[in-house]
Design a protein around this motif. Structure first.
Motif, PDB file in Angstrom:
ATOM      1  N   GLY A   1      -9.074   5.293  12.484  1.00 57.96           N
ATOM      2  CA  GLY A   1     -10.313   5.631  12.249  1.00 57.96           C
ATOM      3  C   GLY A   1     -10.457   5.846  10.707  1.00 57.96           C
ATOM      4  O   GLY A   1     -11.430   5.443   9.903  1.00 57.96           O
ATOM      5  N   GLN A   2      -9.312   6.313  10.057  1.00 57.63           N
ATOM      6  CA  GLN A   2      -9.261   6.386   8.450  1.00 57.63           C
ATOM      7  C   GLN A   2      -9.264   4.994   8.007  1.00 57.63           C
ATOM      8  O   GLN A   2     -10.188   4.789   6.933  1.00 57.63           O
ATOM      9  N   VAL A   3      -8.640   3.967   8.493  1.00 58.59           N
ATOM     10  CA  VAL A   3      -8.969   2.465   8.082  1.00 58.59           C
ATOM     11  C   VAL A   3     -10.304   2.019   8.100  1.00 58.59           C
ATOM     12  O   VAL A   3     -10.602   1.315   7.212  1.00 58.59           O
ATOM     13  N   ARG A   4     -10.817   2.252   9.256  1.00 53.67           N
ATOM     14  CA  ARG A   4     -12.367   2.031   9.351  1.00 53.67           C
ATOM     15  C   ARG A   4     -13.252   2.787   8.554  1.00 53.67           C
ATOM     16  O   ARG A   4     -14.147   2.066   7.902  1.00 53.67           O
ATOM     17  N   GLY A   5     -13.012   4.008   8.142  1.00 49.37           N
ATOM     18  CA  GLY A   5     -13.642   4.792   7.102  1.00 49.37           C
ATOM     19  C   GLY A   5     -13.391   4.101   5.611  1.00 49.37           C
ATOM     20  O   GLY A   5     -14.425   3.983   4.918  1.00 49.37           O
ATOM     21  N   LEU A   6     -12.280   3.493   5.337  1.00 53.54           N
ATOM     22  CA  LEU A   6     -12.002   2.781   4.313  1.00 53.54           C
ATOM     23  C   LEU A   6     -12.864   1.417   3.941  1.00 53.54           C
ATOM     24  O   LEU A   6     -13.735   1.210   3.208  1.00 53.54           O
ATOM     25  N   GLN A   7     -13.092   0.837   5.291  1.00 55.14           N
ATOM     26  CA  GLN A   7     -13.945  -0.543   5.401  1.00 55.14           C
ATOM     27  C   GLN A   7     -15.484  -0.174   5.193  1.00 55.14           C
ATOM     28  O   GLN A   7     -16.213  -0.627   4.329  1.00 55.14           O
ATOM     29  N   ARG A   8     -15.871   1.120   5.627  1.00 54.39           N
ATOM     30  CA  ARG A   8     -17.135   1.624   5.431  1.00 54.39           C
ATOM     31  C   ARG A   8     -17.568   2.068   3.792  1.00 54.39           C
ATOM     32  O   ARG A   8     -18.344   1.645   3.348  1.00 54.39           O
TER      33      ARG A   8
ATOM     34  N   GLN B   1      -8.488   7.590  -0.298  1.00 51.69           N
ATOM     35  CA  GLN B   1      -8.239   7.580   0.962  1.00 51.69           C
ATOM     36  C   GLN B   1      -7.196   6.722   1.487  1.00 51.69           C
ATOM     37  O   GLN B   1      -6.550   6.614   2.524  1.00 51.69           O
ATOM     38  N   VAL B   2      -6.827   5.412   0.675  1.00 53.80           N
ATOM     39  CA  VAL B   2      -5.790   4.602   0.895  1.00 53.80           C
ATOM     40  C   VAL B   2      -4.573   5.236   1.058  1.00 53.80           C
ATOM     41  O   VAL B   2      -3.747   5.089   1.885  1.00 53.80           O
ATOM     42  N   SER B   3      -4.505   6.053  -0.315  1.00 47.47           N
ATOM     43  CA  SER B   3      -3.195   7.038  -0.154  1.00 47.47           C
ATOM     44  C   SER B   3      -3.071   7.810   1.075  1.00 47.47           C
ATOM     45  O   SER B   3      -1.942   8.030   1.742  1.00 47.47           O
ATOM     46  N   ALA B   4      -4.063   8.526   1.435  1.00 47.61           N
ATOM     47  CA  ALA B   4      -3.919   9.477   2.690  1.00 47.61           C
ATOM     48  C   ALA B   4      -3.764   8.468   3.989  1.00 47.61           C
ATOM     49  O   ALA B   4      -2.911   8.981   4.786  1.00 47.61           O
ATOM     50  N   ALA B   5      -4.254   7.264   3.973  1.00 49.95           N
ATOM     51  CA  ALA B   5      -4.053   6.302   5.276  1.00 49.95           C
ATOM     52  C   ALA B   5      -2.284   6.000   5.313  1.00 49.95           C
ATOM     53  O   ALA B   5      -1.776   5.878   6.215  1.00 49.95           O
ATOM     54  N   THR B   6      -2.056   5.801   3.859  1.00 48.48           N
ATOM     55  CA  THR B   6      -0.610   5.314   3.965  1.00 48.48           C
ATOM     56  C   THR B   6       0.326   6.411   4.136  1.00 48.48           C
ATOM     57  O   THR B   6       1.362   6.022   4.984  1.00 48.48           O
TER      58      THR B   6
ATOM     59  N   GLN C   1       3.457   6.549   7.246  1.00 49.68           N
ATOM     60  CA  GLN C   1       4.526   6.591   6.697  1.00 49.68           C
ATOM     61  C   GLN C   1       4.969   7.764   7.431  1.00 49.68           C
ATOM     62  O   GLN C   1       6.202   7.605   7.997  1.00 49.68           O
ATOM     63  N   SER C   2       4.339   8.929   7.669  1.00 40.93           N
ATOM     64  CA  SER C   2       4.638  10.010   8.400  1.00 40.93           C
ATOM     65  C   SER C   2       5.000   9.463  10.074  1.00 40.93           C
ATOM     66  O   SER C   2       6.011   9.976  10.548  1.00 40.93           O
ATOM     67  N   PHE C   3       4.059   8.985  10.519  1.00 34.46           N
ATOM     68  CA  PHE C   3       4.244   8.354  11.799  1.00 34.46           C
ATOM     69  C   PHE C   3       5.644   7.469  11.999  1.00 34.46           C
ATOM     70  O   PHE C   3       6.349   7.774  12.906  1.00 34.46           O
ATOM     71  N   SER C   4       5.854   6.627  11.206  1.00 36.52           N
ATOM     72  CA  SER C   4       6.872   5.763  11.014  1.00 36.52           C
ATOM     73  C   SER C   4       8.180   6.716  10.851  1.00 36.52           C
ATOM     74  O   SER C   4       9.143   6.285  11.652  1.00 36.52           O
ATOM     75  N   LEU C   5       8.159   7.632  10.195  1.00 39.84           N
ATOM     76  CA  LEU C   5       9.406   8.482  10.099  1.00 39.84           C
ATOM     77  C   LEU C   5       9.683   9.122  11.465  1.00 39.84           C
ATOM     78  O   LEU C   5      10.955   9.542  11.778  1.00 39.84           O
ATOM     79  N   GLY C   6       8.661   9.741  12.207  1.00 43.65           N
ATOM     80  CA  GLY C   6       8.827  10.331  13.340  1.00 43.65           C
ATOM     81  C   GLY C   6       9.233   9.682  14.457  1.00 43.65           C
ATOM     82  O   GLY C   6      10.148   9.786  15.115  1.00 43.65           O
TER      83      GLY C   6
ATOM     84  N   LEU D   1      11.618   0.815   5.745  1.00 43.58           N
ATOM     85  CA  LEU D   1      10.647   1.941   5.144  1.00 43.58           C
ATOM     86  C   LEU D   1      10.736   2.146   3.858  1.00 43.58           C
ATOM     87  O   LEU D   1       9.784   2.774   3.132  1.00 43.58           O
ATOM     88  N   VAL D   2      12.127   2.461   3.421  1.00 40.03           N
ATOM     89  CA  VAL D   2      12.296   2.541   1.948  1.00 40.03           C
ATOM     90  C   VAL D   2      11.742   1.464   1.059  1.00 40.03           C
ATOM     91  O   VAL D   2      11.144   1.938  -0.172  1.00 40.03           O
ATOM     92  N   ARG D   3      11.620   0.292   1.023  1.00 44.53           N
ATOM     93  CA  ARG D   3      10.906  -0.729   0.474  1.00 44.53           C
ATOM     94  C   ARG D   3       9.316  -0.635   0.488  1.00 44.53           C
ATOM     95  O   ARG D   3       8.836  -1.067  -0.275  1.00 44.53           O
ATOM     96  N   SER D   4       8.738   0.078   1.478  1.00 43.51           N
ATOM     97  CA  SER D   4       7.537  -0.108   1.533  1.00 43.51           C
ATOM     98  C   SER D   4       6.875   1.131   0.784  1.00 43.51           C
ATOM     99  O   SER D   4       7.376   1.779   0.290  1.00 43.51           O
TER     100      SER D   4
END
Length: 93
Positions: free
Chosen positions: A20-27, A41-46, A50-55, A90-93
């Motif tokens: 939804g955040q990414v679709r919001g960026l498109q809009r 908003q890109v920063s928030a989605a990123t 990242q948080s999802f990945s770490l979990g 993850l560290v490189r991204s």
């Protein structure tokens, strides 16, 4: 069985929010919003990804890697190698 299976519904819900955040960026781009607002908003989605990945990595370490390490052998070595490579990505991204 995947290490995240017990929380699959939570993970899917979280990914849908990120989608939804990414679709919001498109809009925002379609609506010619201010660049800085889009970047915020890109920063928030990123950060959400990242948080999802770490979990997910934490669950992998606590489940798959620990199980393999307890059994020992080549599977344990492979799981540790996979985890190390995932952490490096993850560290490189």
């Amino acid at each position: 069985m995947a290490g995240y299976t017990h929380a699959k519904d939570e993970h899917l819900k979280r990914l849908r929010r990120i989608e939804g955040q990414v679709r919001g960026l498109q809009r925002m781009v379609e609506d010619d919003k201010y660049c800085i607002d889009i970047l915020t908003q890109v920063s928030a989605a990123t950060r959400a990804l990242q948080s999802f990945s770490l979990g997910l990595l934490d669950e992998h370490l606590a489940g798959c890697v620990v199980d393999a390490a307890q059994k020992g052998g080549p599977e344990a070595d492979e799981k540790v190698r996979e985890a190390s490579q995932a952490i490096a990505r993850l560290v490189r991204s």
